[in-house]
Design a protein around this motif. Structure first.
Motif, short mmCIF file in Angstrom:
data_model
loop_
_atom_site.label_atom_id
_atom_site.label_comp_id
_atom_site.label_asym_id
_atom_site.label_seq_id
_atom_site.Cartn_x
_atom_site.Cartn_y
_atom_site.Cartn_z
N VAL A 230 0.85 -1.18 0.00
CA VAL A 230 0.00 0.00 0.00
C VAL A 230 0.89 1.24 0.00
N ILE B 283 -10.03 -3.60 -1.18
CA ILE B 283 -8.76 -3.02 -1.62
C ILE B 283 -9.08 -1.81 -2.49
N PHE C 91 -7.63 0.90 -5.17
CA PHE C 91 -6.50 1.05 -6.09
C PHE C 91 -6.80 2.18 -7.07
N VAL D 110 -1.96 0.46 -5.17
CA VAL D 110 -2.89 0.11 -4.09
C VAL D 110 -2.85 1.24 -3.07
N PHE E 123 -6.85 -9.35 -3.17
CA PHE E 123 -5.51 -9.22 -3.74
C PHE E 123 -5.31 -10.18 -4.91
N LEU F 19 -7.08 -8.73 -7.95
CA LEU F 19 -6.32 -7.59 -8.47
C LEU F 19 -5.18 -8.08 -9.36
#
Length: 291
Positions: A27, A62, A64, A75, A188, A191
């Motif tokens: 991140v 998440i 992004f 992210v 994740f 992604l």
């Protein structure tokens, strides 16, 4: 022999297919300005399949960044939280998710942390948005006005060489493995699959983003003859019993560009009169996947 050399050696034999553990992206404190849009990948675990009576027990998010061409940037935030439901977690849900009553006892989702990620989002992505969106909207109004996209139904995975659309299949065929059925881990993983390059193609996220910008049309074959039901079913229509506020009828959702052809089909093959005007609803990403 180093790990890299072992992997190369086994791969070069042609007798092994190796999977690499998926490592979550870090991140960043400050996202790059060339990716001005904000996306969310979201996953929920629930006590069952019915958003009207079952409850969220875990949510993973998440945040992004991306640009208008569908390129993924950084992210920008992560949140995962457990929630104690008002009923005991069914045994089959614990077997599937690994979440027990003991794990969720006294737990609640941090709405302020969730708001901080959801509020600035331009697009929310779930791998089965028709499942996740109704649960999220039942849980909090923060999700209702957002645009949603479905990475399962709005990406042509088969044309990208994938043999299935379940997240586990996509992750494995992309060359990874991960700890599935926990919400943030699944986010994740999705992604990574969406951002993966395909030879001669834009990443899957670019296709998903472009698809989310198109208007679709839901047609309700209301009043269609009973003996035509098998024809409608074979064409991809689904039955609605009217309990969800839709017309009690067979229905299908298509691209706006296919509307006139579908109306011609219904008028000539199903209703068999040229003035038939079945109800229809135009849907954008703000309306779709509501159940």
């Amino acid at each position: 022999m180093s790990e890299e050399a072992m992997v190369r050696h086994l791969s070069e034999t042609g007798r092994y297919r190796l999977l690499k553990r998926l490592e979550p992206r870090r991140v960043v404190a400050v996202a790059r300005p060339e990716y001005p849009l904000r996306g969310i990948i979201l996953d929920t675990e629930t006590t069952g399949l019915n958003a009207r009576k079952d409850e969220i027990i875990e949510i993973g998010v998440i945040a992004f960044t991306y640009d208008h061409r569908g390129n993924i940037g950084d992210v920008a935030g992560v949140y995962g939280g457990l929630r104690q439901p008002t009923v005991a977690i069914p045994a089959e849900i614990t077997r599937l998710t690994g979440i027990t009553d003991e794990m969720v006892a006294g737990q609640s989702i941090d709405l302020a942390a969730l708001h901080a990620l959801i509020d600035p989002a331009d697009l929310i992505i779930a791998h089965n948005a028709a499942f996740d969106r109704p649960f999220c909207e039942a849980f909090s109004p923060m999700f209702a006005a957002k645009a949603w996209a479905c990475s399962n139904s709005e990406v042509d995975w088969s044309s990208r060489g994938f043999e299935g659309t379940k997240l586990g299949y996509l992750v494995n065929q992309a060359g990874y493995f991960h700890d599935g059925h926990r919400a943030v881990d699944d986010c994740f993983a999705l992604l990574e699959v969406l951002s993966r390059d395909t030879v001669g193609r834009l990443p899957a996220f670019a296709e998903l983003y472009e698809s989310s910008q198109r208007t679709r049309v839901r047609i309700y074959a209301e009043g269609s003859p009973f003996d035509m039901k098998d024809h409608l079913k074979a064409r991809g229509y689904r039955w609605s019993d009217g309990s969800d506020g839709r017309p009690k009828s067979w229905w299908v959702e298509i691209g706006e560009e296919a509307l006139e052809d579908e109306l011609r089909y219904l008028r000539s093959e199903i209703y068999r009169y040229g003035d038939a005007d079945p109800p229809r609803k135009h849907l954008t990403a703000h309306d779709r996947f509501r159940g």
